[in-house]
Structure formats: C-alpha cells, structure tokens
Scaffold this active site. Structure first.
Site, PDB file in Angstrom:
ATOM      1  N   ARG A  54     101.143  23.883  79.401  1.00 29.07           N
ATOM      2  CA  ARG A  54      99.965  24.202  78.438  1.00 29.07           C
ATOM      3  C   ARG A  54      99.886  23.362  77.092  1.00 29.07           C
ATOM      4  O   ARG A  54      99.824  23.686  76.174  1.00 29.07           O
ATOM      5  CB  ARG A  54     100.179  25.643  78.004  1.00 29.07           C
ATOM      6  CG  ARG A  54      99.677  26.518  79.063  1.00 29.07           C
ATOM      7  CD  ARG A  54      98.262  26.533  79.252  1.00 29.07           C
ATOM      8  NE  ARG A  54      98.000  27.633  80.572  1.00 29.07           N
ATOM      9  CZ  ARG A  54      97.730  28.944  80.520  1.00 29.07           C
ATOM     10  NH1 ARG A  54      97.728  29.400  79.344  1.00 29.07           N
ATOM     11  NH2 ARG A  54      97.470  29.356  81.731  1.00 29.07           N
TER      12      ARG A  54
ATOM     13  N   ARG B 232      94.987  25.301  73.019  1.00 28.91           N
ATOM     14  CA  ARG B 232      94.480  25.860  71.869  1.00 28.91           C
ATOM     15  C   ARG B 232      95.457  25.592  70.809  1.00 28.91           C
ATOM     16  O   ARG B 232      94.904  25.837  69.543  1.00 28.91           O
ATOM     17  CB  ARG B 232      94.432  27.418  71.816  1.00 28.91           C
ATOM     18  CG  ARG B 232      92.891  27.724  72.631  1.00 28.91           C
ATOM     19  CD  ARG B 232      92.426  29.251  72.447  1.00 28.91           C
ATOM     20  NE  ARG B 232      93.589  29.775  73.466  1.00 28.91           N
ATOM     21  CZ  ARG B 232      93.964  31.109  73.555  1.00 28.91           C
ATOM     22  NH1 ARG B 232      93.227  31.841  72.993  1.00 28.91           N
ATOM     23  NH2 ARG B 232      94.766  31.478  74.557  1.00 28.91           N
TER      24      ARG B 232
ATOM     25  N   ARG C 211      86.284  21.754  72.817  1.00 33.20           N
ATOM     26  CA  ARG C 211      85.771  22.774  73.744  1.00 33.20           C
ATOM     27  C   ARG C 211      84.617  23.672  73.197  1.00 33.20           C
ATOM     28  O   ARG C 211      84.062  24.646  73.545  1.00 33.20           O
ATOM     29  CB  ARG C 211      86.860  23.948  73.955  1.00 33.20           C
ATOM     30  CG  ARG C 211      88.124  23.180  75.094  1.00 33.20           C
ATOM     31  CD  ARG C 211      87.338  23.723  76.380  1.00 33.20           C
ATOM     32  NE  ARG C 211      86.648  24.864  76.223  1.00 33.20           N
ATOM     33  CZ  ARG C 211      87.352  26.171  76.448  1.00 33.20           C
ATOM     34  NH1 ARG C 211      88.652  26.488  76.534  1.00 33.20           N
ATOM     35  NH2 ARG C 211      86.712  27.282  76.485  1.00 33.20           N
TER      36      ARG C 211
ATOM     37  N   ASP D 294      92.327  24.417  85.971  1.00 32.33           N
ATOM     38  CA  ASP D 294      93.097  25.815  86.116  1.00 32.33           C
ATOM     39  C   ASP D 294      93.433  26.342  87.415  1.00 32.33           C
ATOM     40  O   ASP D 294      92.745  25.694  88.271  1.00 32.33           O
ATOM     41  CB  ASP D 294      92.250  26.983  85.507  1.00 32.33           C
ATOM     42  CG  ASP D 294      92.810  28.110  85.093  1.00 32.33           C
ATOM     43  OD1 ASP D 294      93.561  28.310  84.086  1.00 32.33           O
ATOM     44  OD2 ASP D 294      92.785  29.144  85.793  1.00 32.33           O
TER      45      ASP D 294
ATOM     46  N   TYR E 237      95.425  37.553  90.989  1.00 37.11           N
ATOM     47  CA  TYR E 237      94.495  37.744  90.468  1.00 37.11           C
ATOM     48  C   TYR E 237      93.278  38.197  91.497  1.00 37.11           C
ATOM     49  O   TYR E 237      92.420  38.916  90.879  1.00 37.11           O
ATOM     50  CB  TYR E 237      93.950  36.252  89.633  1.00 37.11           C
ATOM     51  CG  TYR E 237      94.743  35.775  88.584  1.00 37.11           C
ATOM     52  CD1 TYR E 237      94.605  36.458  87.250  1.00 37.11           C
ATOM     53  CD2 TYR E 237      95.583  34.916  88.637  1.00 37.11           C
ATOM     54  CE1 TYR E 237      95.663  36.298  86.452  1.00 37.11           C
ATOM     55  CE2 TYR E 237      96.564  34.473  87.417  1.00 37.11           C
ATOM     56  CZ  TYR E 237      96.472  35.117  86.595  1.00 37.11           C
ATOM     57  OH  TYR E 237      97.188  34.824  85.529  1.00 37.11           O
TER      58      TYR E 237
END
Ligand code: 1CP
Length: 358
Positions: A42, A46, A55, A91, A166
């Site tokens: 990662r 962010r 973004r 992703d 998921y």
C-alpha cells in the site's frame, strides 16, 4: 493468446536484463544485492498528497481502469521514496469487475458486491473473466514498466480465499464466517467458487506478468482466520491453481497473508519462491519454520511508523538483523501503510535501510 503463458515475451525486462539483476529480484532469488531492497505494501494510496490529488473526483475502481492514471499512481511512491519496486496500482476485486460482477469499492468500507455469492446457482451464474477484458491492465502495466526502467514492477492478485471472503459476505467482515461455513456445509459449491476465483486471479497475474511485471505477489490477506487443516484441505489447492497460470516463467512469486504464522509452511507449499511475513512473527522464527530455505519479505510493524524516530529505527534494525538469517530478505511492512502515515517517515525508513550494509 494461449490460456497458459509458456514464457515471458522477449522484450520483457526480466528477459532483456533491465530488472533481472536489480536488488529486489536478486534478494527474491536468495542472493545478497549491493543495496538492501525495500518496498511497502500500500505504498501507493492515501498517505500521499499527490495520490489524493490524482484521485479527486474519480472513484477507486475507475482510477484502476484508466491506464495513464493507474501508471501515474503506481509511480508516485517510487519517485518520492526511492523504494526498490513499484507495486501495481489496482485492487484484488478488479478481476471481478472486469468479468462483469457487480462490485464497487465504497470509501471508508472497502469492496462491496451488488449480489453476494452464496449458493450453487450463484456460483454457476458468475461470468467468466476473459483475456480481452484485461487490456486496460496490460496497457497500464506497459506504461508503468516503460517509466520504471531498471526498477521492477510487482504485480499481484488476491488469493481465492480472500476474494471469496468478499464474494460470500458481500463486504468486508472480521471473522469471514460465510466462506468458512460454506467450505464445510457445501464443499462442492465452495470448490466451484474457489476455482472461479483462482482462474480470475490467475489470469489477472498472467496479464500483469506478460505486460512487464517482474514479480508477482499473491495476497491471501485473510487466510489467518483459517486453521491449518481447513487451509490445506479447502484453500491451498485453489491458491496453487491460481499460481499455475504463471508458474515457471522465471518471475519470482511471493505469498503473503496476515495472522498466518501457523500457516507459513503450508502457504509456501502451494508453490511460491518467497514468503511475506506479517508483523506478528520475528523473521528469524519465520525462517526456522520454513527450514532456512526460503527468502523472506517483511515485517516492520506499521504501528511503529508514528512512534518516536529512535523507537522506529531500533525496530527497523531488529527486523533487518532477524531477516539476515534467511537466504534472502526484502524489507517491507508487516501489512499495508496506514492512510494517516507521514510519508516523510517512510522516505526516512528507506534511507535508513539503504544505509545498512550486509
Ligand atoms: O500500493 C499499493 O499496494 C496499491 C495497490 C493495492 C493493492 C496491492 C490496492 C489499492 N489494493 C491492494 C490489494 C488489496 N485490496 C488487498 C490485499 C492487501 C491487503 O491486505 O491490504 C485487500 C484485502 C484489498 C481489499 C480492499 N480494497 C480493502 C480492504 C477492505 C477490508 O476488508 O478491510 C480496501 C480498503 C480497498 C480499497 C483500496 N485498494 C487500494 C487502495 C489504495 C484502496 C483505498 C481506496 C481509497 O480510498 O483511496
């Protein structure tokens, strides 16, 4: 395009030699490079102001499917931190999206499916991912690799259990009860789902490697919720099937999950070259559990990134000392960069790691 890639193309950076002697690939192959390689799970995301800027006004999944933007976001942390690899910005649910499954990444939540997959009929109705649908991924990888030059790009995919977690729950969950119930209550449906996920992830990996990624990491982030017996019986065969798509190409394969201290040898046996270790297990103990034969990646505790520098530095030095027991060591975090991380700290950690000789 054959369903199974037999060899990397002649222009691939591992074949031309552009990345084959890089510190990252050397360490993944069990050697000691001139400079100690480091990258961060990662590392794009962010924690970087330039990421937040790029973004603006564009959803997570849309940004993954715009090749120029995905390439730019992948390159941002490489430019800023001087890390030894890019990790492809995408992703684990992108293969679902490209297959036509209704999925979105909801800010503050994570991946959410329109229709959770819970019955044999749900699994049978899943659309198949095609090679053609992966073109935006190959384009983004090509653009990224061109810019990266001698710095390797790492591709990745979600392992079948983490993807299925998921798909069955329909959203992030803590204990992954849905898929764990399904594997026992309806093993046939579970196998069909895990195989579907394996084939989607396998093709996603194949696309990234064919287009120029020099290594690939299989993320089984949630495998730690499984006991060893369930892992071996219901999950390992599907993970091996995902990797079958890219085995033997000469690109190092890495396997990582969190809370997987008890699963390390089983996760290695699915057929990977390198084991990623989370922050819970010291690398010398991980090395012992793997018989001293497997290059390791890890495992700075992300919780220490905001600690006073002296505390963090001492911890980084401990990680490096413990990793020295393994046949190769690529420094990383024990899980992803927390979004609130001060990026200047990451840059300083990279400088520290590069300053420490063997
Ligand atoms: O630098 C990088 O690593 C960027 C590339 C990347 C990778 C390797 C992203 C971008 N996602 C992933 C893999 C991924 N996605 C994993 C495996 C790694 C891990 O364990 O962290 C998992 C479990 C996901 C699923 C996912 N996607 C979550 C977790 C939700 C949960 O269950 O707790 C989340 C929050 C996302 C969204 C996402 N993916 C990537 C980013 C940068 C983001 C955040 C989007 C944003 O709000 O900007």
């Amino acid at each position: 395009m054959p369903s199974m890639l037999q060899a990397l193309p002649a222009a691939h950076p591992l074949v031309t030699g552009a990345t084959s002697d890089s510190p990252l690939i050397t360490a993944y192959r069990g050697g000691k490079p001139t400079r100690r390689p480091v990258w961060f799970m990662r590392q794009a995301g962010r924690s970087l102001p330039e990421y937040r800027e790029a973004r603006q006004g564009i959803s997570m999944l849309d940004s993954c499917l715009k090749p120029e933007l995905a390439a730019e976001i992948t390159l941002q942390p490489v430019r800023r931190h001087d890390v030894d690899a890019g990790i492809f910005f995408s992703d684990i649910v992108i293969p679902l999206k490209l297959a036509g499954v209704g999925v979105d990444i909801v800010p503050g939540v994570g991946p959410v499916l329109e229709n959770p997959v819970r019955t044999a009929a749900d699994v049978a109705a899943l659309p198949k991912l095609t090679w053609e649908a992966l073109e935006p991924i190959r384009q983004a990888v090509r653009l990224t690799v061109e810019e990266l030059g001698s710095t390797p790009l790492i591709g990745f995919a979600g392992a079948p259990f983490t993807l299925a977690a998921y798909m069955v729950e329909g959203r992030p969950s803590r204990d992954h009860l849905g898929p764990r119930t399904m594997m026992h209550a309806d093993p046939e449906t579970w196998k069909a789902l895990a195989d579907w996920a394996a084939d989607a992830s396998g093709l996603f990996l194949q696309a990234q490697l064919e287009a120029g990624a020099s290594a690939a990491q299989l993320f089984d982030s949630w495998a730690g919720s499984l006991g060893l017996a369930d892992y071996e019986r219901y999950v390992a065969p599907a993970s091996a099937r995902a990797l079958d798509a890219v085995r033997g190409l000469g690109a190092p394969l890495i396997h990582f999950g969190t809370g997987t201290s008890e699963l390390l040898p089983a996760m290695h046996r699915v057929g990977v070259d390198v084991m990623g270790v989370d922050y819970r297990l010291p690398l010398d103990e991980a090395n012992r559990r793997l018989g001293g034969a497997v290059p390791l990646q890890g495992n700075i505790d992300p919780a220490l990134l905001p600690a006073p520098w002296e505390v963090l530095e001492a911890h980084v030095r401990e990680v490096i000392a413990a990793g020295a027991s393994a046949p190769g060591h690529v420094v990383n975090l024990g899980h992803g960069v927390p979004p609130e991380t001060d990026p200047a700290v990451l840059t300083r950690v990279v400088e520290l790691i590069h300053s420490i000789g063997y």
